[in-house]
Structure formats: structure tokens, C-alpha cells
Scaffold this active site. Structure first.
Site, mmCIF file in Angstrom:
data_model
loop_
_atom_site.group_PDB
_atom_site.id
_atom_site.type_symbol
_atom_site.label_atom_id
_atom_site.label_comp_id
_atom_site.label_asym_id
_atom_site.label_seq_id
_atom_site.Cartn_x
_atom_site.Cartn_y
_atom_site.Cartn_z
ATOM 1 N N ASP A 21 33.425 -64.179 -2.263
ATOM 2 C CA ASP A 21 34.643 -63.572 -2.785
ATOM 3 C C ASP A 21 35.823 -63.795 -1.836
ATOM 4 O O ASP A 21 35.703 -63.606 -0.625
ATOM 5 C CB ASP A 21 34.421 -62.069 -2.992
ATOM 6 C CG ASP A 21 35.646 -61.370 -3.548
ATOM 7 O OD1 ASP A 21 36.012 -61.673 -4.696
ATOM 8 O OD2 ASP A 21 36.242 -60.543 -2.831
ATOM 9 N N GLU A 28 34.817 -68.547 -4.830
ATOM 10 C CA GLU A 28 35.718 -67.729 -5.641
ATOM 11 C C GLU A 28 37.121 -67.954 -5.096
ATOM 12 O O GLU A 28 37.641 -67.170 -4.313
ATOM 13 C CB GLU A 28 35.329 -66.247 -5.561
ATOM 14 C CG GLU A 28 36.043 -65.364 -6.586
ATOM 15 C CD GLU A 28 37.414 -64.878 -6.137
ATOM 16 O OE1 GLU A 28 38.332 -64.838 -6.962
ATOM 17 O OE2 GLU A 28 37.553 -64.526 -4.956
#
Length: 639
Positions: free
Chosen positions: A275, A317
């Protein structure tokens, strides 16, 4: 040959698991050393490098035997993540079926639809109240009690393995919550843990950072630093004030996070979603995104993970420009040695543009500017996710079409966010800046594509049109090349969920409108085949099975775009040896006709009439013209 290819070759030599680990460490060591010292100069951090070399064997010894065996099987099988057999779904566990045990109960549902790759939104502990949907992490390895326990997770991953289902979980690599154990110690004055974050005595250095750092959430969390009274210091908080950015210039942070990463895969996680990885390295005078050091750090994580747990892979991501996203697969000596998977955010945003404009001009022009990805990398293809839909198109490409970029983005926001009476879309604005006109779009696929308005107005034609749009967009992601990812609920046309507006912890974030509860009542009625929900589900189920039955859908960089001469039609071909499949999609509400001469030259009519795999019918030409009905998708197989 990259490191993964080398390990794959060496895994066939019949050595023991321990010998293969030693071999992987030896073959990766040069790159690990180079990346480590590129970030942490050798003259200061030799002891930390030695600490890393001692850590890797310890992490390997702690890895469960069943996963060590799986690692070897996956190495031998090749790039399993590029298979046509993979079809994914993203979901919030509590929105899908209460908790982890509830999720396990629904394995038959996934198998009925054909889904075998699941991305679960964060399930680890987080602060009460605002937690950025779980992306404010209190612990990387402990399951939040509302989802169950770590034992429940282990039971779930065991069941997934038995049923051939792959699991993707997030690793929030850029920041922790302000309740994380390190942050708590930092607030109590522990200098070691203050050094795990970007902390400053006064605002002098933060002020220098702020000169070039953009704001991620300008409305709800302006600025990039937060003053912490308990320790009388400023801490970097790029996302939200309760999310503290980790200081990766400190090698202790890397060593701790590598340990957390490997232990996460030890729970049975197949794909780790890195992330916010574009933000990992901070440097004054830059926007602190996509920096070379961030790429070196990601590669270092990857090389170490590959030594210890080569059966687990990384997803980037990074919702960035196409020229930047390609870099997360790795460039130069890092090519194929960074992330195996990345989000195809450009395709996602461009599809929504084509729905609004009914034209494919920007879709073609933008996709032609996306650099080729490495042969060992693949995409996640999706039409929406838990997040908003951004309008990150390249201005110069919009201008080349004769459009004004600002006015075009305004049109898209107006079209999707209820500012045009004639638009069927029922989305909402997210992070709208009235000064600049910038904004993003939220809403479920069905509501953005007109189903909600069609049901409200009892307009059967609009309902049918929206169903065709939903099927076509998902069909493109199933055919395009990569792992298709459906957001849970979109497979049954779930509408917007406005209940967030009465929840104090959610009402300031319109993204919750597109995170609805799974409608199990609607699912029990899927045998009523004339409902919109049934039509969507059965169509996607059919398309998924077609995909799995034809190897041409495997991602081997075997995609080529074709211009049809009709601006409403999007077309691309997938090839495998002498086999070929041509995809044709009509983005207009009217039937469109194309000259089929170029299709004939590709060989699709050389042996009679080819089959449309979607309808199962032969495709006939009318005076050398091919008609594509409104929002129809054709998967033309060579005869």
C-alpha cells in the site's frame, strides 16, 4: 534473466528445501547487498547488513513447512499469476458476510461465480472511530476482534488452499497508526522509536518539506505534518493526522518491516498488496513520490522475500501516471525484480471516460502511450475498487484531441456526479476543490452506469442499457490481459449505499457510498433470470468460464490494439500461436457499423464464419460490414 526466472530454473534440480533456500540467498545476495548499501551507506551501516544476513535464515526456519512446499511447487509452475484461470474479487469482510468464519462459509458462492482470487480489505487491528478503512494499522499480524482471530485466519487460508483460492492482503508499508506500539513508545519519549518516524523538534525542516509536498487529502487532512503534544514534536503525516509515516532512512525500520512482511506471508497470504509504496522515501525539495530510492527499497523487500518465501508475490499499489507505474515492475537491473503485479488504473479511468463521452479516442491515445511491461509482470484490471475514481489523464493527450483538459474533467465530474439532468449516472463527488475544480468520483458500478436511476424512474430501457454497460466493462477487464478484479456486489448490480451519511466515523468520506453490504437476499433470487441482478450475475459467470476455458486469455504480453475506423468502437486482439481472439466493444447507445476488411486480413473469416464466444453464435457480415449493437461486446474466435 531476472532472479525469479533463475530460481525457477534452479528449483528443478531436486535439491532439499534448505539447499534451495541457500541457493536463493546466494543468487540474490549481490543484488540485496547493492540495494541495501544504495540506501544505507556501507561506511555507516555494515553492522545492519550483517544483521539482515542473520535475519533471513531465521525467517526461513520459521516459515511453515506446508508453505515451503508450496513455494517450490509455484517456482516450478512458472508465472502462476499470469494464468487465464485467475479471476478476482475485492471485498470488505464485514460487508460481505460478517467475519472470517462467515467468509469461509461463502467459498461455494465464489466457486459458483468462478472467483478464485480474493483481496480482503484490511483485517488487522486499527483505531476505533476513524481508521482510513483499516489502513491506519495498530498491528501488522493481529486480526481485529470484529473479524475473528488469527486462528480463524489460518483456518481460512487453509480452506482457501484446499479450494484453489489465492489470498491477497494489504501490507501498509508507508505508515502506521498513532496507536501502533512504536508510536506509543515514541510519544512517551523513547528516542529509538521516535527515530522510526519523521519527527522534528520544531517546524523548520517540516516547512522545507511543505514547499514541495502535495496534499493527499486537502479537505480533511491539510498539510503533511501533525504536532504531537505528548512528545512536543512534529511528525510527518502525509495521509491523515493519525497515520505516521515510517522513516525508511533508518535501516532498523526496514529490518522490522521485512520481518512483519514475511510473517504476514506465513499466515498463508499469496499476494501482498504494498500500500502507498510510491511514498516510501522522503526527500526535501521533491514531491517525495516515485523517487529512485523508493524503487531500490521495494526491490530490496522483493529480493529478500524471494529468498525466504518465493511463492508469495508483491502488488504495487501505485495509482500514478502510466510512465511511472511501469517502473514498479522494475527497470534496468531491477527489471522483473520489483513487483510482479500492478494496478491498471489507466485502463480503469479511461473506460469511465469512454462511457461518458461514448467515444474511444482518449482510450486509444492513452493506451498507445503506456510503455510495454516486462514479460514477467501482469496487471490487475478492474472497473472500480473500494476507492474513488480519479481523472488522471495526461493533459497533452486531451489537448491533442482538441479538448480543454480542465473543461473535460469538469464535464466528467458533472456527468457522473448529478450535475447534468440528462446523465443516468448517480455518483458523488470526493475531495472536490472549488478553487481548482479538481475532484474525484465515487459510486457503485451499477449506480454510475445508470441502474439506480433506471430503477427509480421505472425506465425499463435505461435498466437494460445499464445492465449491458456493466457486463461490457467487466468483460473488457476479463479479456484485456492480467487478473480481472470484481468489486463485491458489482456482480449482482448492487446500488449505492447511502447509510454512511448517518455514521459520524464515515459521513465525511463519500467513498463509503461505493462500499455496500453484500445483498444475500438478492443472491437467493438469482434463479429469477429476468431481474437485472440475475442478468448481470449469469453473464459474468458465463464470461468467467469462457476465460478459464481458453488459454489465449493468459497474460503473455499477447495483446494488440486495433483501430476500427469507428470512434465508438474499442477493439483489441489476444493471440496465442496460431490462435486469436478479437474483442469488439460498442460504447454508444446506438448500433454501430465497421468495415470488416481489416478483420478479414487478420484471418477471422478465412475459414467461414467465426464464433462469438459471448453469444455462442456465428458472426455474419452484411456487405462486408459488421454491426455491433448498443453496448455489445463480441469475443470473436478464429474459425
Amino acid at each position: 534473466m531476472n532472479q525469479a526466472q533463475l530460481h525457477r530454473l534452479l528449483s528443478h534440480k531436486g535439491k532439499s528445501s534448505q539447499e534451495l533456500f541457500d541457493q536463493r540467498l546466494a543468487t540474490n545476495l549481490t543484488l540485496i547487498q547493492k540495494q541495501f548499501f544504495s540506501l544505507y551507506p556501507e561506511e555507516r551501516y555494515t553492522a545492519h547488513f550483517q544483521k539482515l544476513l542473520k535475519l533471513l535464515p531465521k525467517l526461513y526456519l520459521a516459515r511453515p513447512d506446508v508453505l515451503k512446499s508450496q513455494d517450490i511447487d509455484r517456482l516450478k509452475s512458472g508465472n502462476w499469476y499470469q494464468s487465464e484461470k485467475l479471476v478476482g474479487m475485492q471485498l470488505y469482510v464485514e460487508h460481505f458476510n460478517k467475519d472470517l468464519k462467515g467468509l469461509q462459509e461463502k467459498i461455494p458462492y465464489f466457486k459458483t461465480l468462478g472467483v478464485n482470487f480474493l483481496h480482503l480489505m484490511p483485517i488487522t487491528t486499527r483505531p476505533k472511530g476513524e481508521s482510513d478503512g483499516g489502513y491506519a494499522v495498530n498491528n501488522y499480524l493481529e486480526v481485529d476482534p470484529k473479524y475473528g482471530s488469527k486462528e480463524d485466519l489460518l483456518e481460512l487460508t487453509t480452506a482457501f488452499r484446499k479450494n484453489g483460492i489465492y489470498l491477497m492482503l494489504d501490507f501498509v508499508v508507508n505508515h502506521t497508526s498513532n496507536e501502533f506500539s512504536w508510536a506509543k513508545k515514541a510519544k512517551k519519549g523513547d528516542k529509538k522509536y521516535q527515530g522510526y518516524y519523521y519527527t522534528y523538534e520544531d517546524f523548520t525542516i517540516p516547512a522545507e518539506f511543505e514547499k514541495t509536498l502535495p496534499e493527499v487529502f486537502p479537505e480533511t487532512s491539510p498539510g503533511n505534518f501533525t504536532y504531537i503534544p505528548e512528545m512536543e514534536k512534529w511528525v510527518m503525516t502525509v495521509f491523515n493526522s493519525y497515520q505516521w509515516d515510517l522513516n525508511y532512512t533508518n535501516p532498523e525500520v526496514f529490518l522490522e518491516m521485512l520481518t512483519n512482511l514475511v510473517k504476514l506471508t506465513d499466515l498463508g497470504v499469496d499476494v501482498v498488496r504494498f500500500d502507498a509504496l510510491a511514498f516510501l522515501w522522503k526527500k526535501i525539495g521533491t514531491i517525495s513520490q516515485n523517487l529512485p530510492e523508493a524503487h531500490n527499497l521495494i526491490s530490496l523487500f522483493r529480493m529478500c522475500l524471494q529468498v525466504v518465501a518465493p511463492g508469495s508475490i508483491l502488488l504495487a499499489e501505485a495509482i500514478v501516471a502510466p510512465t511511472n507505474i511501469i517502473k514498479y515492475f522494475g527497470e534496468d537491473e531491477k527489471q522483473g525484480n520489483e513487483c510482479e503485479i500492478a494496478y491498471n488504473a489507466s485502463l480503469m479511468a479511461l473506460l469511465w471516460n469512454s462511457i461518458a463521452t461514448k467515444k474511444t479516442l482518449l482510450l486509444y491515445k492513452s493506451l498507445m502511450h503506456v510503455p510495454s511491461k516486462p514479460k514477467d509482470g501482469t496487471w490487475i484490471n478492474y472497473i472500480r475498487c473500494h476507492d474513488d475514481i480519479g481523472l488522471g489523464y495526461e493533459n497533452h493527450l486531451i489537448e491533442e484531441l482538441g479538448w480543454n483538459p480542465n473543461m473535460h474533467r469538469k464535464f466528467l465530474l458533472d456527468y457522473y456526479c448529478r450535475r447534468l439532468d440528462w446523465s443516468p449516472a448517480m455518483g458523488m463527488l470526493f475531495m472536490y476543490n472549488p478553487k481548482t475544480g479538481d475532484g474525484r468520483i465515487t459510486g457503485s458500478a451499477a449506480s454510475l452506469l445508470g441502474l439506480e436511476r433506471g430503477i427509480q424512474t421505472k425506465n425499463e430501457d435505461l435498466i437494460e442499457e445499464s445492465v449491458r454497460k456493466i457486463i461490457m466493462l467487466h468483460g473488457i477487464t476479463l479479456a484485456f490481459g492480467g487478473i480481472p478484479l470484481i468489486y463485491a456486489g458489482d456482480e449482482i448490480g448492487t446500488l449505492n449505499d447511502y447509510s454512511f451519511q448517518t455514521d459520524d466515523a464515515k459521513k465525511g468520506d463519500s467513498r463509503w457510498v461505493n462500499r455496500p453490504m453484500q445483498d444475500w437476499d438478492a443472491i437467493t433470487k438469482l434463479n429469477h433470470k429476468d431481474t437485472p441482478q440475475s442478468k448481470i450475475f449469469l453473464a459474468l459467470q458465463h464470461l468467467i468460464q469462457i476465460r478459464k476455458d481458453h488459454e489465449v486469455f493468459a497474460d503473455n504480453n499477447n495483446l494488440e490494439l486495433y483501430h476500427t475506423g469507428n470512434d465508438h468502437i474499442f477493439s483489441f486482439e489476444r493471440t496465442q500461436g496460431y490462435k486469436g481472439l478479437l474483442v469488439l466493444c460498442n460504447f454508444d447507445e446506438n448500433a454501430q457499423v465497421i468495415d470488416s476488411s481489416w478483420i478479414k486480413k487478420l484471418g477471422y473469416f478465412s475459414k467461414g464464419e467465426p464464433i462469438d464466444l459471448v453469444s455462442g453464435e456465428k458472426v455474419r457480415l452484411k456487405s462486408a460490414l459488421l454491426e455491433v449493437m448498443p453496448y455489445q461486446m463480441i469475443w470473436l474466435m478464429k474459425s
